[in-house]
Design an enzyme around this catalytic site. Structure first.
Site, PDB file in Angstrom:
ATOM      1  N   ASN A  98       2.351  -5.875   9.013  1.00  8.86           N
ATOM      2  CA  ASN A  98       1.869  -6.824   8.262  1.00  8.86           C
ATOM      3  C   ASN A  98       2.125  -6.810   6.727  1.00  8.86           C
ATOM      4  O   ASN A  98       1.655  -5.908   5.922  1.00  8.86           O
ATOM      5  CB  ASN A  98       0.507  -7.099   8.584  1.00  8.86           C
ATOM      6  CG  ASN A  98      -0.007  -8.275   7.764  1.00  8.86           C
ATOM      7  OD1 ASN A  98       0.724  -8.954   7.278  1.00  8.86           O
ATOM      8  ND2 ASN A  98      -1.251  -8.566   7.845  1.00  8.86           N
ATOM      9  N   TRP A  99       3.340  -7.170   6.506  1.00  3.31           N
ATOM     10  CA  TRP A  99       3.774  -7.189   4.955  1.00  3.31           C
ATOM     11  C   TRP A  99       2.674  -7.877   4.015  1.00  3.31           C
ATOM     12  O   TRP A  99       3.067  -7.729   2.751  1.00  3.31           O
ATOM     13  CB  TRP A  99       5.291  -7.508   4.871  1.00  3.31           C
ATOM     14  CG  TRP A  99       6.293  -6.657   5.488  1.00  3.31           C
ATOM     15  CD1 TRP A  99       6.090  -5.678   6.344  1.00  3.31           C
ATOM     16  CD2 TRP A  99       7.652  -6.716   5.793  1.00  3.31           C
ATOM     17  NE1 TRP A  99       7.115  -4.920   6.379  1.00  3.31           N
ATOM     18  CE2 TRP A  99       8.238  -5.676   6.271  1.00  3.31           C
ATOM     19  CE3 TRP A  99       8.592  -7.921   5.081  1.00  3.31           C
ATOM     20  CZ2 TRP A  99       9.474  -5.429   6.567  1.00  3.31           C
ATOM     21  CZ3 TRP A  99       9.972  -7.613   5.312  1.00  3.31           C
ATOM     22  CH2 TRP A  99      10.326  -6.560   6.062  1.00  3.31           C
ATOM     23  N   LYS A 100       2.038  -8.891   4.335  1.00  5.04           N
ATOM     24  CA  LYS A 100       0.915  -9.665   3.610  1.00  5.04           C
ATOM     25  C   LYS A 100       2.132 -10.410   2.351  1.00  5.04           C
ATOM     26  O   LYS A 100       3.221 -10.608   2.779  1.00  5.04           O
ATOM     27  CB  LYS A 100       0.014  -8.698   3.061  1.00  5.04           C
ATOM     28  CG  LYS A 100      -0.898  -7.968   4.233  1.00  5.04           C
ATOM     29  CD  LYS A 100      -2.001  -7.245   3.859  1.00  5.04           C
ATOM     30  CE  LYS A 100      -2.521  -6.547   5.093  1.00  5.04           C
ATOM     31  NZ  LYS A 100      -3.802  -5.854   4.687  1.00  5.04           N
ATOM     32  N   HIS A 137      -6.207 -13.286  10.787  1.00  4.80           N
ATOM     33  CA  HIS A 137      -6.416 -12.129  10.089  1.00  4.80           C
ATOM     34  C   HIS A 137      -7.666 -12.255   9.010  1.00  4.80           C
ATOM     35  O   HIS A 137      -7.792 -13.409   8.782  1.00  4.80           O
ATOM     36  CB  HIS A 137      -5.209 -11.818   9.094  1.00  4.80           C
ATOM     37  CG  HIS A 137      -5.281 -10.183   8.659  1.00  4.80           C
ATOM     38  ND1 HIS A 137      -5.866 -10.134   7.523  1.00  4.80           N
ATOM     39  CD2 HIS A 137      -4.586  -9.392   9.026  1.00  4.80           C
ATOM     40  CE1 HIS A 137      -5.667  -8.822   7.190  1.00  4.80           C
ATOM     41  NE2 HIS A 137      -4.901  -8.155   8.062  1.00  4.80           N
ATOM     42  N   GLU A 139      -8.137 -11.475   6.112  1.00  8.07           N
ATOM     43  CA  GLU A 139      -7.804 -12.169   4.648  1.00  8.07           C
ATOM     44  C   GLU A 139      -7.704 -13.686   4.993  1.00  8.07           C
ATOM     45  O   GLU A 139      -8.155 -14.233   3.926  1.00  8.07           O
ATOM     46  CB  GLU A 139      -6.565 -11.384   4.321  1.00  8.07           C
ATOM     47  CG  GLU A 139      -6.993  -9.977   3.747  1.00  8.07           C
ATOM     48  CD  GLU A 139      -5.730  -8.934   3.851  1.00  8.07           C
ATOM     49  OE1 GLU A 139      -4.357  -9.502   4.273  1.00  8.07           O
ATOM     50  OE2 GLU A 139      -5.787  -7.878   4.042  1.00  8.07           O
ATOM     51  N   GLU A 187      -9.290  -4.943  13.720  1.00  6.82           N
ATOM     52  CA  GLU A 187      -9.434  -4.555  12.302  1.00  6.82           C
ATOM     53  C   GLU A 187     -10.527  -4.597  11.644  1.00  6.82           C
ATOM     54  O   GLU A 187     -11.059  -5.534  11.037  1.00  6.82           O
ATOM     55  CB  GLU A 187      -8.409  -5.296  11.595  1.00  6.82           C
ATOM     56  CG  GLU A 187      -6.778  -5.405  12.042  1.00  6.82           C
ATOM     57  CD  GLU A 187      -5.708  -5.650  11.040  1.00  6.82           C
ATOM     58  OE1 GLU A 187      -5.087  -4.915  10.540  1.00  6.82           O
ATOM     59  OE2 GLU A 187      -5.861  -6.995  10.624  1.00  6.82           O
ATOM     60  N   GLY A 234      -7.050  -1.237   3.742  1.00  4.29           N
ATOM     61  CA  GLY A 234      -6.700  -1.051   2.501  1.00  4.29           C
ATOM     62  C   GLY A 234      -7.657  -0.316   1.588  1.00  4.29           C
ATOM     63  O   GLY A 234      -7.488   0.185   0.479  1.00  4.29           O
ATOM     64  N   SER A 288      -6.092   0.965   7.323  1.00 10.81           N
ATOM     65  CA  SER A 288      -5.770   2.268   6.778  1.00 10.81           C
ATOM     66  C   SER A 288      -5.164   3.319   7.866  1.00 10.81           C
ATOM     67  O   SER A 288      -5.269   4.489   7.624  1.00 10.81           O
ATOM     68  CB  SER A 288      -7.188   3.026   6.268  1.00 10.81           C
ATOM     69  OG  SER A 288      -7.429   2.178   5.129  1.00 10.81           O
ATOM     70  N   GLY A 307      -0.481  -2.228   7.360  1.00  8.05           N
ATOM     71  CA  GLY A 307      -0.519  -2.929   6.258  1.00  8.05           C
ATOM     72  C   GLY A 307       0.443  -2.143   5.402  1.00  8.05           C
ATOM     73  O   GLY A 307       1.508  -2.271   5.358  1.00  8.05           O
ATOM     74  N   GLY A 308      -0.275  -1.524   4.213  1.00  2.30           N
ATOM     75  CA  GLY A 308       0.477  -0.831   3.261  1.00  2.30           C
ATOM     76  C   GLY A 308       1.548   0.304   3.719  1.00  2.30           C
ATOM     77  O   GLY A 308       2.516   0.228   3.080  1.00  2.30           O
TER      78      GLY A 308
END
Ligand code: 13P
Length: 269
Positions: free
Chosen positions: A8-10, A105, A107, A183, A189, A227, A248-249
């Site tokens: 997920n590149w957000k 998600h 967010e 999640e 993150g 994470s 993510g990251g």
């Protein structure tokens, strides 16, 4: 069972130039990984979810590769074209080349107040456009501390349960078009992760809960997200209840993304 590792590149990368550089790295790393061990992409399905603005270009570059392309959201107002400023419909997303979409998600729930009703609309429209759905659920830190994880998850899963109750004809397609991503919000993150035993128990609950609605969904894919990185992927991959990762990251670097995929390809044996 096949594993799934989804990036997920957000709201990343910052420019089209950087998107192309990431794709260059990713496709080169996949080729090298496949040459070293052809089983990795056979055992682990890869997918990336870029921003809307990069969707057409990314899906075009991924055509013919082993990597699928997803959107990060779709409009709840997807029934028709029209006056919905800032939205992208399920049809537009499919037309841009995506075959899946992430929905719900944390967010989006947090910054865009996504409700039960809007998520029900989104999941329905995605499936009507033949988009697979990666449906995200998870508790906040306060809910985790109060040991409310399973209650929160059950309430978030009610979107899927209502959909199935209303539209029984979707059940068959959902067994291959629905993935649940667990999640915990507090793990996203932050570098903090639940124990594998906690994730495993929660995934077991999710699988039982979904199978309770439709037996054909008993083999539903449930991913862990929060994470996940190249160093901890092995321990999650080793657990039979964890079918892959929503990353993510660590998906923004080809090397760490492929290391996570390699861990899950071994875990899926
Ligand atoms: P991180 O891997 O950066 O914690 O993000 C997880 C996530 O939110 C994926 O959807």
């Amino acid at each position: 069972m096949q594993a799934w590792v989804i990036g997920n590149w957000k709201q990343n990368p910052a420019t089209s130039h950087d998107v192309n550089a990431l794709l260059d790295d990713l496709l080169t790393a996949i080729e090298a990984t496949e040459q070293a061990n052809s089983e990795v992409t056979a055992r682990c399905q890869l997918m990336v979810a870029p921003s809307f603005i990069h969707l057409t270009a990314v899906s075009a570059r991924l055509k013919g590769t082993s990597v699928l392309c997803a959107a990060q959201d779709i409009s709840a107002h997807s029934a028709s074209v029209g006056a919905y400023t800032g939205d992208c419909s399920a049809q537009q997303i499919a037309d841009a080349g995506a075959t899946w979409t992430i929905l719900g998600h944390s967010e989006r729930r947090q910054y865009h107040q996504e409700s039960y009703d809007s998520l029900l609309q989104k999941v329905t429209h995605a499936l009507m456009q033949d988009l697979g759905v990666v449906f995200c659920i998870g508790e906040t830190q306060a809910q985790y501390d109060d040991q409310q994880t399973l209650e929160v998850i059950d309430s978030q899963l009610s979107v899927i349960k209502s959909l199935l109750a209303q539209q029984q004809e979707l059940i068959d397609s959902l067994s291959t078009r629905l993935i649940i991503a667990y999640e915990p919000v507090w793990a996203i993150g932050t570098g903090k992760v639940p124990t594998v035993a906690e994730v495993s128990a929660t995934h077991q609950h999710i699988k039982q809960s979904v199978a309770g609605v439709a037996e054909s969904l008993s083999a539903i894919t449930v991913l862990y997200g929060g994470s996940v990185n190249a160093d901890n992927a092995d321990i999650f991959a080793a657990d039979a209840m964890i079918d892959g990762a929503l990353v993510g990251g660590a998906s923004l670097k080809a090397e760490s993304f492929l290391a996570i995929a390699t861990a899950f390809s071994k875990g899926s044996i």
